[in-house]
Design an enzyme around this catalytic site. Structure first.
Site, PDB file in Angstrom:
ATOM      1  N   LYS A 124       0.874  -1.170   0.000  1.00 44.13           N
ATOM      2  CA  LYS A 124       0.000   0.000   0.000  1.00 44.13           C
ATOM      3  C   LYS A 124       0.909   1.217   0.000  1.00 44.13           C
ATOM      4  O   LYS A 124       1.486   1.586   1.013  1.00 44.13           O
ATOM      5  CB  LYS A 124      -0.900  -0.003   1.237  1.00 44.13           C
ATOM      6  CG  LYS A 124      -2.240   0.744   1.028  1.00 44.13           C
ATOM      7  CD  LYS A 124      -2.109   2.214   0.701  1.00 44.13           C
ATOM      8  CE  LYS A 124      -1.808   3.044   1.939  1.00 44.13           C
ATOM      9  NZ  LYS A 124      -1.782   4.528   1.607  1.00 44.13           N
ATOM     10  N   GLU A 173       9.023   1.029  11.777  1.00 49.47           N
ATOM     11  CA  GLU A 173      10.081   2.042  11.823  1.00 49.47           C
ATOM     12  C   GLU A 173       9.358   3.374  11.847  1.00 49.47           C
ATOM     13  O   GLU A 173       8.762   3.783  10.849  1.00 49.47           O
ATOM     14  CB  GLU A 173      11.014   1.910  10.616  1.00 49.47           C
ATOM     15  CG  GLU A 173      12.322   2.686  10.785  1.00 49.47           C
ATOM     16  CD  GLU A 173      12.291   4.049  10.140  1.00 49.47           C
ATOM     17  OE1 GLU A 173      11.969   5.030  10.859  1.00 49.47           O
ATOM     18  OE2 GLU A 173      12.593   4.143   8.941  1.00 49.47           O
ATOM     19  N   CYS A 197      13.722  10.376   7.879  1.00 49.40           N
ATOM     20  CA  CYS A 197      13.438   9.853   9.221  1.00 49.40           C
ATOM     21  C   CYS A 197      14.641   9.979  10.148  1.00 49.40           C
ATOM     22  O   CYS A 197      14.478  10.172  11.350  1.00 49.40           O
ATOM     23  CB  CYS A 197      12.962   8.403   9.137  1.00 49.40           C
ATOM     24  SG  CYS A 197      14.122   7.262   8.347  1.00 49.40           S
ATOM     25  N   GLU A 236       8.994  15.317  16.592  1.00 52.03           N
ATOM     26  CA  GLU A 236       9.450  15.356  15.209  1.00 52.03           C
ATOM     27  C   GLU A 236       8.624  16.355  14.399  1.00 52.03           C
ATOM     28  O   GLU A 236       7.401  16.382  14.483  1.00 52.03           O
ATOM     29  CB  GLU A 236       9.319  13.966  14.594  1.00 52.03           C
ATOM     30  CG  GLU A 236       9.851  13.861  13.170  1.00 52.03           C
ATOM     31  CD  GLU A 236       9.779  12.438  12.648  1.00 52.03           C
ATOM     32  OE1 GLU A 236      10.753  11.986  12.028  1.00 52.03           O
ATOM     33  OE2 GLU A 236       8.743  11.781  12.858  1.00 52.03           O
TER      34      GLU A 236
END
Length: 494
Positions: free
Chosen positions: A188, A264, A299, A398
């Site tokens: 996906k 992750e 990331c 973040e």
């Protein structure tokens, strides 16, 4: 790679996109489309299918059928290796086409995209192809009247959900070992960047991957993504993305068949510069690139900078000079160092984070505003905020944009406390001329990756993953096979 080649590809028409299921492009069950809006100029490039649970069900069914038939799952390792090597070769042959397609879709600067997306994906597929016939089972140390064997077997159907920043690179980290181990895969893609993964599936089929072994269903996370996570016939789910979605996927596993989930998630990575850093100018330049390349949409970006006071002024001067030299521009121009923010929504989130940080007492030294507004695209100036404290949201949470939080530290113990003052633990860096300091910091920092006197660059040979709320499980390296295989013991009386 030349500018003229890029320019020939940048205006190519992109046909209306379908799903890729069972080895071919197929329409979605519903005639509902999602616009693909380029972050470069705000124009609609094409549309993708808005797949839902019925499309996921079809893809999983085809994947299960392919797995049970055994044309891939039980193929000789040498045969799987041959197909995957051909797959990697085709990705390389079409690398520039794929890179430009991806940049038009998500705004990454072309020089980075070319290496980090198709070329990295090809290298990843090749790495796991070469590993297939080199991963052995085990013979247990038993008594002479018993033979204990440990087999490593594929799990079955693997669901993969990837983010929009590097969909091809991160997708390959999961697709590569999953296919090499003999699984079937349903991907996906992110609705903001689906085009390159659809192209990847076409090339896999061309390389000889049996029908149904690799499927791609586009659509929204709340529909197609959740349907994949809840599906009772998916054996393992691999995800890279936000912590909020990661938590939701764990709930879906518990509500369905207790499928294995590998996550992750976010990061707020510290970049720690000691006074004995070997080369201040080089460290500042690398640190700027470590947060601002791909507009900070990485990331492992070094989004928190910690500097000792005795070199703080000099280091910050070098950092601001390096930042000022970075050209934010059209990501399809080779002269651009930084491209576009992926979406208007993400751009607004970035700007709001800067505003809140200033309200809480941070000092803006550079950037902080939207630029190139006349282009119609989403561009933001690289932003440096000083005097950021652990009490501020910017230190802990973040942003996923070109925003650097800066503070000072006095001693090693303080650097460790500041580095670990976040719920995340994905990456980090330490700059020092003392080997003993480097080793102590590697042990003390709670992160899956600790760079020493560099930032970034770790290749496919080493694992990537995080501690704490950065998730669990590992992408890359031979350790990735653990996510897509299971151990079976054979206990044989002789």
């Amino acid at each position: 790679m030349q500018q003229a080649q890029i320019d020939r590809l940048r205006s190519a028409a992109i046909p209306t996109q379908q799903l890729f299921v069972g080895g071919r492009s197929v329409p979605a069950a519903r005639d509902v489309r999602l616009d693909v809006v380029s972050p470069i100029d705000g124009r609609v490039l094409t549309t993708i299918a808005d797949g839902d649970a019925s499309d996921i069900d079809l893809a999983v069914s085809r994947a299960r059928q392919a797995f049970e038939q055994g044309g891939w799952s039980r193929a000789a390792p040498a045969q799987r290796k041959k197909v995957l090597l051909r797959f990697a070769e085709l990705i390389e042959q079409h690398a520039l086409e794929i890179a430009v397609l991806g940049v038009r879709d998500n705004g990454t600067e072309i020089a980075m995209a070319y290496k980090a997306e198709p070329l990295s994906a090809a290298g990843t597929i090749r790495y796991y192809a070469e590993a297939i016939d080199k991963v052995y089972g085990e013979i247990a140390p038993t008594s002479g009247d018993v033979l204990g064997l440990v087999h490593r077997e594929p799990l079955g159907v693997v669901g993969v959900i990837v983010p929009w920043n590097f969909p091809l690179m991160i997708g390959a980290w999961k697709i590569g070992p999953a296919l090499a181990a003999g699984n079937s895969v349903v991907v996906k893609p992110p609705e903001l960047a689906s085009l390159t993964l659809l192209r990847l599936a076409e090339l896999a089929s061309e390389a000889g991957l049996p029908d149904g072994v690799l499927n791609v269903v586009t659509g929204r996370g709340a529909s197609a993504g959740e349907a994949l996570a809840l599906h009772m016939d998916v054996d393992v789910l691999a995800f890279t993305g936000s912590g909020a979605v990661g938590r939701r996927l764990l709930e879906c596993s518990a509500r369905s068949n207790l499928k294995r989930v590998h996550l992750e998630l976010g990061g707020k990575s510290p970049n720690i510069v000691f006074a004995d850093v070997p080369d201040i100018k080089q460290a500042a330049k690398v640190s700027a690139n470590g947060i601002f390349r791909n507009s900070g949409q990485v990331c492992v970006a070094g989004s928190r900078l910690l500097v000792q006071p005795s070199i703080y002024d000099r280091f910050m001067d070098e950092l601001l000079q390096a930042t000022a030299k970075l050209r934010v521009g059209d990501p399809l121009e080779l002269t651009s160092d930084i491209g576009a923010i992926s979406s208007q929504t993400q751009l607004r989130k970035n700007l709001d984070a800067v505003a809140r940080a200033e309200e809480q007492g941070a000092t803006r030294l550079a950037g902080g505003e939207q630029i190139r507004i006349e282009s119609g695209g989403n561009f933001m100036a690289p932003t440096v905020l000083a005097d950021v404290t652990p009490a501020m949201e910017l230190w802990r949470e973040e942003v996923f944009g070109p925003v650097l939080a800066v503070t000072r530290f006095d001693i090693e113990e303080e650097a460790i406390a500041l580095a670990n003052a976040t719920p995340y633990g994905l990456a980090s860096a330490v700059w020092t001329g003392r080997l003993s300091t480097a080793h102590r910091m590697v042990r003390a920092i709670r992160a899956g990756v600790v760079h020493v006197n560099t930032y970034g660059g770790a290749d496919i040979t080493v694992p990537l993953g995080g501690f704490r709320q950065s998730g669990f499980g590992r992408d890359k390296s031979l350790h990735a096979f653990d996510a897509y295989t299971d151990l079976k013991t054979a206990w044989i009386a002789l």
